[in-house]
Design an enzyme around this catalytic site. Structure first.
Site, PDB file in Angstrom:
ATOM      1  N   ARG A  46      -9.380   1.358   9.161  1.00  0.00           N
ATOM      2  CA  ARG A  46      -8.998  -0.024   9.428  1.00  0.00           C
ATOM      3  C   ARG A  46     -10.116  -0.791  10.133  1.00  0.00           C
ATOM      4  O   ARG A  46      -9.971  -1.983  10.408  1.00  0.00           O
ATOM      5  CB  ARG A  46      -7.759  -0.037  10.322  1.00  0.00           C
ATOM      6  CG  ARG A  46      -6.446   0.080   9.496  1.00  0.00           C
ATOM      7  CD  ARG A  46      -5.626  -0.983   9.870  1.00  0.00           C
ATOM      8  NE  ARG A  46      -4.254  -1.236   9.891  1.00  0.00           N
ATOM      9  CZ  ARG A  46      -3.183  -0.588   9.540  1.00  0.00           C
ATOM     10  NH1 ARG A  46      -3.232   0.597   9.095  1.00  0.00           N
ATOM     11  NH2 ARG A  46      -2.005  -1.125   9.643  1.00  0.00           N
ATOM     12  N   ARG A  88      11.230  -2.220  10.954  1.00  0.00           N
ATOM     13  CA  ARG A  88      10.208  -1.822  11.926  1.00  0.00           C
ATOM     14  C   ARG A  88      10.080  -2.904  12.990  1.00  0.00           C
ATOM     15  O   ARG A  88      10.075  -4.090  12.681  1.00  0.00           O
ATOM     16  CB  ARG A  88       8.852  -1.668  11.224  1.00  0.00           C
ATOM     17  CG  ARG A  88       8.641  -0.309  10.644  1.00  0.00           C
ATOM     18  CD  ARG A  88       7.426  -0.268   9.765  1.00  0.00           C
ATOM     19  NE  ARG A  88       6.210  -0.769  10.405  1.00  0.00           N
ATOM     20  CZ  ARG A  88       5.014  -0.764   9.828  1.00  0.00           C
ATOM     21  NH1 ARG A  88       4.871  -0.300   8.602  1.00  0.00           N
ATOM     22  NH2 ARG A  88       3.960  -1.233  10.452  1.00  0.00           N
ATOM     23  N   ARG A 141      11.136  -6.622   4.853  1.00  0.00           N
ATOM     24  CA  ARG A 141      10.996  -5.201   4.518  1.00  0.00           C
ATOM     25  C   ARG A 141      11.952  -4.346   5.360  1.00  0.00           C
ATOM     26  O   ARG A 141      12.128  -4.588   6.549  1.00  0.00           O
ATOM     27  CB  ARG A 141       9.547  -4.818   4.819  1.00  0.00           C
ATOM     28  CG  ARG A 141       9.226  -3.373   4.628  1.00  0.00           C
ATOM     29  CD  ARG A 141       7.760  -3.170   4.452  1.00  0.00           C
ATOM     30  NE  ARG A 141       6.993  -3.334   5.672  1.00  0.00           N
ATOM     31  CZ  ARG A 141       5.675  -3.166   5.734  1.00  0.00           C
ATOM     32  NH1 ARG A 141       5.002  -2.878   4.644  1.00  0.00           N
ATOM     33  NH2 ARG A 141       5.037  -3.322   6.870  1.00  0.00           N
ATOM     34  N   LYS A 175       0.824  -1.223   0.000  1.00  0.00           N
ATOM     35  CA  LYS A 175       0.000   0.000   0.000  1.00  0.00           C
ATOM     36  C   LYS A 175       0.852   1.266   0.000  1.00  0.00           C
ATOM     37  O   LYS A 175       0.612   2.174  -0.781  1.00  0.00           O
ATOM     38  CB  LYS A 175      -0.901   0.059   1.247  1.00  0.00           C
ATOM     39  CG  LYS A 175      -1.956  -1.001   1.341  1.00  0.00           C
ATOM     40  CD  LYS A 175      -2.886  -0.737   2.519  1.00  0.00           C
ATOM     41  CE  LYS A 175      -2.218  -0.806   3.890  1.00  0.00           C
ATOM     42  NZ  LYS A 175      -1.705  -2.140   4.262  1.00  0.00           N
ATOM     43  N   ARG A 223      -0.732  -9.071  13.457  1.00  0.00           N
ATOM     44  CA  ARG A 223      -1.217  -7.993  12.579  1.00  0.00           C
ATOM     45  C   ARG A 223      -2.100  -8.554  11.471  1.00  0.00           C
ATOM     46  O   ARG A 223      -3.112  -7.952  11.111  1.00  0.00           O
ATOM     47  CB  ARG A 223      -0.025  -7.229  11.987  1.00  0.00           C
ATOM     48  CG  ARG A 223       0.647  -6.352  13.023  1.00  0.00           C
ATOM     49  CD  ARG A 223       1.965  -5.785  12.547  1.00  0.00           C
ATOM     50  NE  ARG A 223       1.823  -4.947  11.380  1.00  0.00           N
ATOM     51  CZ  ARG A 223       2.811  -4.709  10.512  1.00  0.00           C
ATOM     52  NH1 ARG A 223       3.991  -5.285  10.687  1.00  0.00           N
ATOM     53  NH2 ARG A 223       2.614  -3.931   9.492  1.00  0.00           N
TER      54      ARG A 223
HETATM   55  P1  AMP Z   1       0.912   0.460   9.279  1.00  0.00           P
HETATM   56  O1  AMP Z   1       2.169   1.238   9.093  1.00  0.00           O
HETATM   57  O2  AMP Z   1      -0.226   0.998   8.467  1.00  0.00           O
HETATM   58  O3  AMP Z   1       1.114  -1.027   9.107  1.00  0.00           O
HETATM   59  O4  AMP Z   1       0.471   0.670  10.816  1.00  0.00           O
HETATM   60  C1  AMP Z   1       1.314   0.249  11.873  1.00  0.00           C
HETATM   61  C2  AMP Z   1       0.511   0.110  13.148  1.00  0.00           C
HETATM   62  O5  AMP Z   1      -0.074   1.377  13.486  1.00  0.00           O
HETATM   63  C3  AMP Z   1      -0.678  -0.846  13.065  1.00  0.00           C
HETATM   64  O6  AMP Z   1      -0.291  -2.184  13.304  1.00  0.00           O
HETATM   65  C4  AMP Z   1      -1.584  -0.281  14.164  1.00  0.00           C
HETATM   66  O7  AMP Z   1      -1.098  -0.625  15.441  1.00  0.00           O
HETATM   67  C5  AMP Z   1      -1.385   1.207  14.005  1.00  0.00           C
HETATM   68  N1  AMP Z   1      -2.354   1.803  13.035  1.00  0.00           N
HETATM   69  C6  AMP Z   1      -2.077   2.418  11.852  1.00  0.00           C
HETATM   70  N2  AMP Z   1      -3.184   2.862  11.257  1.00  0.00           N
HETATM   71  C7  AMP Z   1      -4.207   2.523  12.081  1.00  0.00           C
HETATM   72  C8  AMP Z   1      -5.627   2.699  12.019  1.00  0.00           C
HETATM   73  N3  AMP Z   1      -6.222   3.307  10.974  1.00  0.00           N
HETATM   74  N4  AMP Z   1      -6.362   2.210  13.046  1.00  0.00           N
HETATM   75  C9  AMP Z   1      -5.791   1.599  14.099  1.00  0.00           C
HETATM   76  N5  AMP Z   1      -4.478   1.392  14.217  1.00  0.00           N
HETATM   77  C10 AMP Z   1      -3.673   1.853  13.217  1.00  0.00           C
END
Ligand code: AMP
Length: 206
Positions: free
Chosen positions: A88, A152, A122, A13, A163
């Site tokens: 989400r 990360r 990654r 994404k 996740r």
């Molecule tokens: P990402 O970089 O999008 O994979 O997000 C990393 C982490 O941030 C996720 O595993 C969640 O803990 C948190 N996170 C990011 N976006 C959201 C969202 N829209 N709602 C809830 N948690 C989020």
């Protein structure tokens, strides 16, 4: 133009969102990047969000919505924006409907069995947010800006399955939600990044 990029963690994404946001000249809003920046700064939101992120759980809707509502009032959002990693949950999607009208939702589909390898390999740039994969990029610094790449914390194997489970339980239902509204565009994410980019442009008609 207001877009949402949907897909499991590791679907690509962020990488794809970058190119499309540039093309339209709209803001790329990654809630994950915003949260990581809060965690790094040690802000009150960062302190609250940190534990959830480390465990691979979603951060509570209320915190996310407050952050997003504020973000879209910034001047770089005037021409539109692309959400990457938001909404989400159905509750987030419903709340979003109250604040703006989304044009399209692009769902990047990758089979679950491919995700673990994609995520654990990654490496990220802390400065510009670019992502690279160890299978096709061996350098330790970012190709775009020279930042020192890192893995990360939540991309480590222990957290990844959590996740993916969160995605299945809470985020995947958004596919049907947006399909029912006639806004869903689906793209096969299990191909090279160039082909995924091409497929997205074809779906968007650009
Ligand atoms: P990402 O970089 O999008 O994979 O997000 C990393 C982490 O941030 C996720 O595993 C969640 O803990 C948190 N996170 C990011 N976006 C959201 C969202 N829209 N709602 C809830 N948690 C989020």
């Amino acid at each position: 133009m207001k877009l949402i990029f949907l897909g499991p963690p590791g679907a690509g994404k962020g990488t794809q969102a970058e190119g499309i946001a540039d093309y339209y000249g709209i803001a790329h809003i990654s809630t994950g990047d915003m949260l990581r920046s809060h965690v790094r700064q040690g802000s009150p939101l960062g302190l609250e969000a940190r534990g959830y992120m480390e465990r691979g759980e979603l951060v509570p809707d209320g915190l996310i919505l407050k952050m997003v509502e504020q973000r879209i009032t910034a001047s770089d959002c005037e021409k539109g924006f692309l959400f990457d990693g938001f909404p989400r949950t159905i509750a987030q999607a419903e709340a979003l409907e109250e604040i703006c009208d989304i044009d399209y939702v692009v769902d990047i589909d990758v089979p679950f069995e491919r995700l673990v390898k994609r995520i654990t390999g990654r490496r990220m740039c802390p400065d510009c947010g670019s992502a690279f994969h160890i299978s096709d990029y061996k350098e330790s610094t970012c190709q775009r800006c020279g930042g020192k790449l890192y893995q990360r914390e939540d991309d480590k194997e222990e957290t990844v399955s959590r996740r993916i489970k969160e995605y299945s339980a809470k985020t995947e239902p958004l596919i049907a939600f947006y399909q029912a509204k006639g806004k869903l565009l689906q793209v096969n994410g299990d191909q090279s990044r160039e082909l995924v980019a091409k497929a997205i442009r074809e779906e968007l008609g650009v």
